[in-house]
Design a protein around this motif. Sequence first.
Motif, PDB file in Angstrom:
ATOM      1  N   SER A  76      -7.751   3.793 -27.647  1.00 56.52           N
ATOM      2  CA  SER A  76      -8.201   4.305 -26.457  1.00 56.52           C
ATOM      3  C   SER A  76      -7.235   3.739 -25.408  1.00 56.52           C
ATOM      4  O   SER A  76      -6.736   2.518 -25.671  1.00 56.52           O
ATOM      5  CB  SER A  76      -9.634   3.960 -25.855  1.00 56.52           C
ATOM      6  OG  SER A  76      -9.536   4.262 -24.685  1.00 56.52           O
ATOM      7  N   THR A  77      -6.765   4.557 -24.453  1.00 55.19           N
ATOM      8  CA  THR A  77      -6.059   4.099 -23.316  1.00 55.19           C
ATOM      9  C   THR A  77      -6.616   3.906 -22.022  1.00 55.19           C
ATOM     10  O   THR A  77      -5.898   4.026 -20.986  1.00 55.19           O
ATOM     11  CB  THR A  77      -4.399   4.947 -23.350  1.00 55.19           C
ATOM     12  OG1 THR A  77      -4.793   6.040 -23.069  1.00 55.19           O
ATOM     13  CG2 THR A  77      -3.746   4.740 -24.708  1.00 55.19           C
ATOM     14  N   ASP A  78      -7.887   4.276 -22.045  1.00 53.49           N
ATOM     15  CA  ASP A  78      -8.728   4.197 -20.753  1.00 53.49           C
ATOM     16  C   ASP A  78      -9.044   2.804 -20.204  1.00 53.49           C
ATOM     17  O   ASP A  78      -8.982   1.813 -21.039  1.00 53.49           O
ATOM     18  CB  ASP A  78     -10.214   5.040 -21.256  1.00 53.49           C
ATOM     19  CG  ASP A  78     -10.092   6.373 -21.414  1.00 53.49           C
ATOM     20  OD1 ASP A  78      -9.090   6.960 -21.233  1.00 53.49           O
ATOM     21  OD2 ASP A  78     -11.018   6.798 -22.459  1.00 53.49           O
ATOM     22  N   ASP A  79      -9.414   2.843 -19.051  1.00 54.99           N
ATOM     23  CA  ASP A  79      -9.609   1.488 -18.470  1.00 54.99           C
ATOM     24  C   ASP A  79     -11.063   0.955 -18.657  1.00 54.99           C
ATOM     25  O   ASP A  79     -11.808   0.967 -17.538  1.00 54.99           O
ATOM     26  CB  ASP A  79      -9.124   1.534 -16.885  1.00 54.99           C
ATOM     27  CG  ASP A  79      -8.958   0.400 -16.178  1.00 54.99           C
ATOM     28  OD1 ASP A  79      -8.673  -0.572 -16.845  1.00 54.99           O
ATOM     29  OD2 ASP A  79      -9.322   0.262 -14.933  1.00 54.99           O
ATOM     30  N   ASN A 115      -7.094   3.167 -37.757  1.00 57.32           N
ATOM     31  CA  ASN A 115      -7.101   1.697 -37.537  1.00 57.32           C
ATOM     32  C   ASN A 115      -5.838   0.955 -37.186  1.00 57.32           C
ATOM     33  O   ASN A 115      -6.033  -0.246 -37.628  1.00 57.32           O
ATOM     34  CB  ASN A 115      -8.357   1.038 -38.486  1.00 57.32           C
ATOM     35  CG  ASN A 115      -9.704   1.533 -38.279  1.00 57.32           C
ATOM     36  OD1 ASN A 115     -10.355   1.554 -37.451  1.00 57.32           O
ATOM     37  ND2 ASN A 115     -10.082   2.155 -39.537  1.00 57.32           N
ATOM     38  N   LEU A 116      -5.093   1.451 -36.640  1.00 57.73           N
ATOM     39  CA  LEU A 116      -3.672   0.851 -36.526  1.00 57.73           C
ATOM     40  C   LEU A 116      -3.974  -0.277 -35.361  1.00 57.73           C
ATOM     41  O   LEU A 116      -4.727  -0.186 -34.267  1.00 57.73           O
ATOM     42  CB  LEU A 116      -2.770   1.896 -35.999  1.00 57.73           C
ATOM     43  CG  LEU A 116      -2.357   2.991 -36.863  1.00 57.73           C
ATOM     44  CD1 LEU A 116      -1.442   3.842 -36.082  1.00 57.73           C
ATOM     45  CD2 LEU A 116      -2.055   2.606 -38.068  1.00 57.73           C
ATOM     46  N   PHE A 117      -3.043  -1.292 -35.545  1.00 58.21           N
ATOM     47  CA  PHE A 117      -3.028  -2.490 -34.737  1.00 58.21           C
ATOM     48  C   PHE A 117      -1.879  -3.219 -34.939  1.00 58.21           C
ATOM     49  O   PHE A 117      -1.183  -3.045 -35.732  1.00 58.21           O
ATOM     50  CB  PHE A 117      -4.353  -3.308 -34.791  1.00 58.21           C
ATOM     51  CG  PHE A 117      -4.231  -4.397 -35.931  1.00 58.21           C
ATOM     52  CD1 PHE A 117      -3.777  -5.331 -36.167  1.00 58.21           C
ATOM     53  CD2 PHE A 117      -4.711  -3.693 -37.355  1.00 58.21           C
ATOM     54  CE1 PHE A 117      -3.430  -6.284 -37.254  1.00 58.21           C
ATOM     55  CE2 PHE A 117      -4.533  -4.585 -38.490  1.00 58.21           C
ATOM     56  CZ  PHE A 117      -4.035  -5.739 -38.266  1.00 58.21           C
ATOM     57  N   ASN A 118      -1.569  -3.952 -33.701  1.00 56.89           N
ATOM     58  CA  ASN A 118      -0.373  -4.815 -33.703  1.00 56.89           C
ATOM     59  C   ASN A 118      -0.697  -6.062 -33.020  1.00 56.89           C
ATOM     60  O   ASN A 118      -1.645  -6.245 -32.227  1.00 56.89           O
ATOM     61  CB  ASN A 118       1.005  -4.167 -33.100  1.00 56.89           C
ATOM     62  CG  ASN A 118       0.922  -4.001 -31.516  1.00 56.89           C
ATOM     63  OD1 ASN A 118       1.234  -4.772 -30.888  1.00 56.89           O
ATOM     64  ND2 ASN A 118       0.000  -2.706 -30.908  1.00 56.89           N
ATOM     65  N   GLY A 162      -0.905  -7.541 -27.922  1.00 50.51           N
ATOM     66  CA  GLY A 162       0.293  -6.870 -28.321  1.00 50.51           C
ATOM     67  C   GLY A 162       0.657  -5.802 -27.207  1.00 50.51           C
ATOM     68  O   GLY A 162       0.279  -5.703 -26.370  1.00 50.51           O
ATOM     69  N   ASN A 163       1.389  -4.941 -27.894  1.00 46.48           N
ATOM     70  CA  ASN A 163       2.048  -3.795 -27.244  1.00 46.48           C
ATOM     71  C   ASN A 163       1.030  -2.695 -27.203  1.00 46.48           C
ATOM     72  O   ASN A 163       0.465  -2.356 -28.280  1.00 46.48           O
ATOM     73  CB  ASN A 163       3.400  -3.182 -27.864  1.00 46.48           C
ATOM     74  CG  ASN A 163       3.998  -2.235 -27.005  1.00 46.48           C
ATOM     75  OD1 ASN A 163       3.785  -1.252 -26.828  1.00 46.48           O
ATOM     76  ND2 ASN A 163       5.324  -2.415 -26.632  1.00 46.48           N
ATOM     77  N   GLY A 206      -0.395   5.592 -31.184  1.00 48.20           N
ATOM     78  CA  GLY A 206      -1.703   5.513 -31.903  1.00 48.20           C
ATOM     79  C   GLY A 206      -2.589   4.111 -32.015  1.00 48.20           C
ATOM     80  O   GLY A 206      -3.609   4.384 -32.376  1.00 48.20           O
ATOM     81  N   ASN A 207      -1.690   3.092 -31.255  1.00 49.93           N
ATOM     82  CA  ASN A 207      -2.556   1.800 -31.325  1.00 49.93           C
ATOM     83  C   ASN A 207      -3.362   1.647 -30.136  1.00 49.93           C
ATOM     84  O   ASN A 207      -4.400   1.006 -30.156  1.00 49.93           O
ATOM     85  CB  ASN A 207      -1.446   0.858 -31.187  1.00 49.93           C
ATOM     86  CG  ASN A 207      -0.609   0.425 -32.457  1.00 49.93           C
ATOM     87  OD1 ASN A 207      -0.629  -0.583 -32.915  1.00 49.93           O
ATOM     88  ND2 ASN A 207      -0.315   1.330 -33.526  1.00 49.93           N
ATOM     89  N   GLY A 208      -3.165   2.284 -28.994  1.00 47.64           N
ATOM     90  CA  GLY A 208      -4.175   2.230 -27.769  1.00 47.64           C
ATOM     91  C   GLY A 208      -3.973   0.844 -27.149  1.00 47.64           C
ATOM     92  O   GLY A 208      -3.155   0.022 -27.266  1.00 47.64           O
ATOM     93  N   ASN A 209      -4.899   0.411 -26.193  1.00 49.74           N
ATOM     94  CA  ASN A 209      -5.130  -0.503 -25.702  1.00 49.74           C
ATOM     95  C   ASN A 209      -5.501  -1.802 -26.774  1.00 49.74           C
ATOM     96  O   ASN A 209      -5.675  -1.554 -27.875  1.00 49.74           O
ATOM     97  CB  ASN A 209      -6.285  -0.593 -24.678  1.00 49.74           C
ATOM     98  CG  ASN A 209      -5.753   0.248 -23.498  1.00 49.74           C
ATOM     99  OD1 ASN A 209      -4.837   0.656 -23.471  1.00 49.74           O
ATOM    100  ND2 ASN A 209      -7.062   0.471 -22.926  1.00 49.74           N
TER     101      ASN A 209
END
Length: 692
Positions: free
Chosen positions: A78-81, A553-556, A575-576, A585-588
Amino acid sequence: MSDLDRDDIPSNSSKAESLNELLGKQQARRGFLKAGAGASTMAFFGLSLNTAAASAQSAAAGSAAPVSAMSFKAVAASTDDKIVVPEGYRYAVINRWGDPLFTDSPKWKGDATDDAAAQARQMGDNHDGMHYFPINGSSTEGLMVTNHEYINPAYFFPANVRVAGENWNEDWVKKSQRAQGVSVKHIRHDGKDWKTVLDSNYNRSINALDAEMVLTGPAAGHALLKTNADPSGTVVFGTFGNCGNGYTLWDTYLTCEENVTDYFGTEKEGVQSSTLMQRYGVATKASNDSYRWETHDKRFDVAEEPNEWMRHGWIVEIDPFDPESKPRKLTALGHFKHENAAMTLAADKRVVVYMGDDQRSEYIYKFVSDDKFDPANKAANRTLLDKGTLYVARFTDGEQAGDLKGKGEWIALTLDTVGLNGKKLGELFTDQGELLVKTRLAADAVGATPMDRPEWIAVHPHTQEVYVTLTNNSDRGSDKERKGTNGLKHPGIDDANPRAKNPYGQIVRWNESGKDAAASEFDWDVFVLAGNPDVHKEPANLMAGTPNISAQNLFNSPDGLAFDKDGRLWIQTDGNFSDAGNFAGNGNNQMLVAIPETEAGKGEIRRFLVGPSGCEITGITWTPDYKAVFVNVQHPGEYGKHPRAPKVTPQEAPMAFSKWPMDDNEDKEGSGGRPRSATVVVWREDGGVVGA
């Protein structure tokens, strides 16, 4: 962790073989780049490694069986606040920056005009590590002890304040100092919500300005720790840069001082930088523009008090149940940029503490106490962290061709240890106190392995495997030269850091010989490589990450790390969060849950929580029944060079990128004006164990 800190600039000029170089050897030996996701590859670079062996060892030791599969449905990126949690879960926001600590605490002002006196009686800023200490074993009443790592000046001060510029004054310095450190807060669940017990005697602010504490261990009273204000070298005021944490078997809290060097500097000309200052990244010019404490507090002026910076950068032990007690800075555990402290017991019941030095190309350490833990005598345990041996890790390649594991050894940092040059450390340091103040130099001398920013460390409760997050390194590469504080040439790729210009990070784990935490040798492997298979599609491309991580389920940049009682591994990211390019696809930033071993022999990772815009997800603790998990949302709204950043400065429009938590959780009271770090508590609607 702040993106304003100097922790990204390496200061280690060691020529020891790095983990990237080691991993390069193992890649070549296993034919990794040619084989792609072959069986031997996944045995070293994957979640399924050692499943059968770990299960057998666990059963032989009589420990609990591996955890069952997770029942919650993974949430989408998600990129929501806002906060996102799985179906069947709920959450609440508590303990925001500026919330009251006491019955007479002034109400937080949304325009950030609160002064230093107000901040002294309010919750600190930028929450990081924390721990819930139950009162009489209760899962509904306890003490929440929380680190406050740093401040964001653009949000922390009113619009007319410029750090060390116009309108800058002593009160703004003191306000900043009182917002950092540690808070102790008595909280209670009233059957509906978690509330602060404002009239509790336990509540207090242990901050960078007012908190008196003592130095203990071999370096206490050393000439290097003496100042004009403290000729004894044993009394220190303040703790700051408080990143991760730990807790002891005798119910005390360990707060870890990390980027303390950011706060020191001088405006005086001609101040010389020593080798030691360079090695730790201490400035001989004005300090980090986020703070400039030296302008109104001479303790932080390296020309006025050249030893003060060495009195910070330790692990500090706090007794949350004794408000009159003085925190103790534990010099036996070493002087560096501490990320967290993971405590366990050796086979003979000596206490072991694992620690990482969070800067590029720094090291992993462990401390082993001289004396043994006595569960029947809590008072006797209070000095266990004052006497013992500090070790640093050296990772090596497997000795035999086809070996699927790396090897490692723990090197004692004592005066009798022989360094790479054939000399004992006693020829380099006059005594053990000096060696500990100069921990990084001692680790350099014995050839410790440079790591990619070691972050949190966690110990599996059943298998005793130890896990560490290596968050990322954008400058990794054997031919890449970056002018750090010591002109370090970055090491190349190796076994634990297999990618040049690694933007994603990875998690490394090891098994101590004989399953004894005090062992001198260990086996190690890579648990998981974060990556993006949607962007890097070639089968042999390491940037794709571990193949059995679902693209959903991507993450960095893994950072925070902890195990629950059943052996689920909780992973938090810092991270980024651009959600574009390599990070599409990573989102927040987020929190995920992993099962290191299953009966099917396949590990699994699922996204459990996503944070609001611009934040880091960090800090984790549970109630004793594990029916509530607490996590911290640090620096919401911090966007830097984010591609979706608003076209205004944070001081012009501090809520342009994030309004959290004002619009989240249907809680708008007192939140207007600034995004605020806060704690989020998550629970299952059916009252079950979280994550199960």
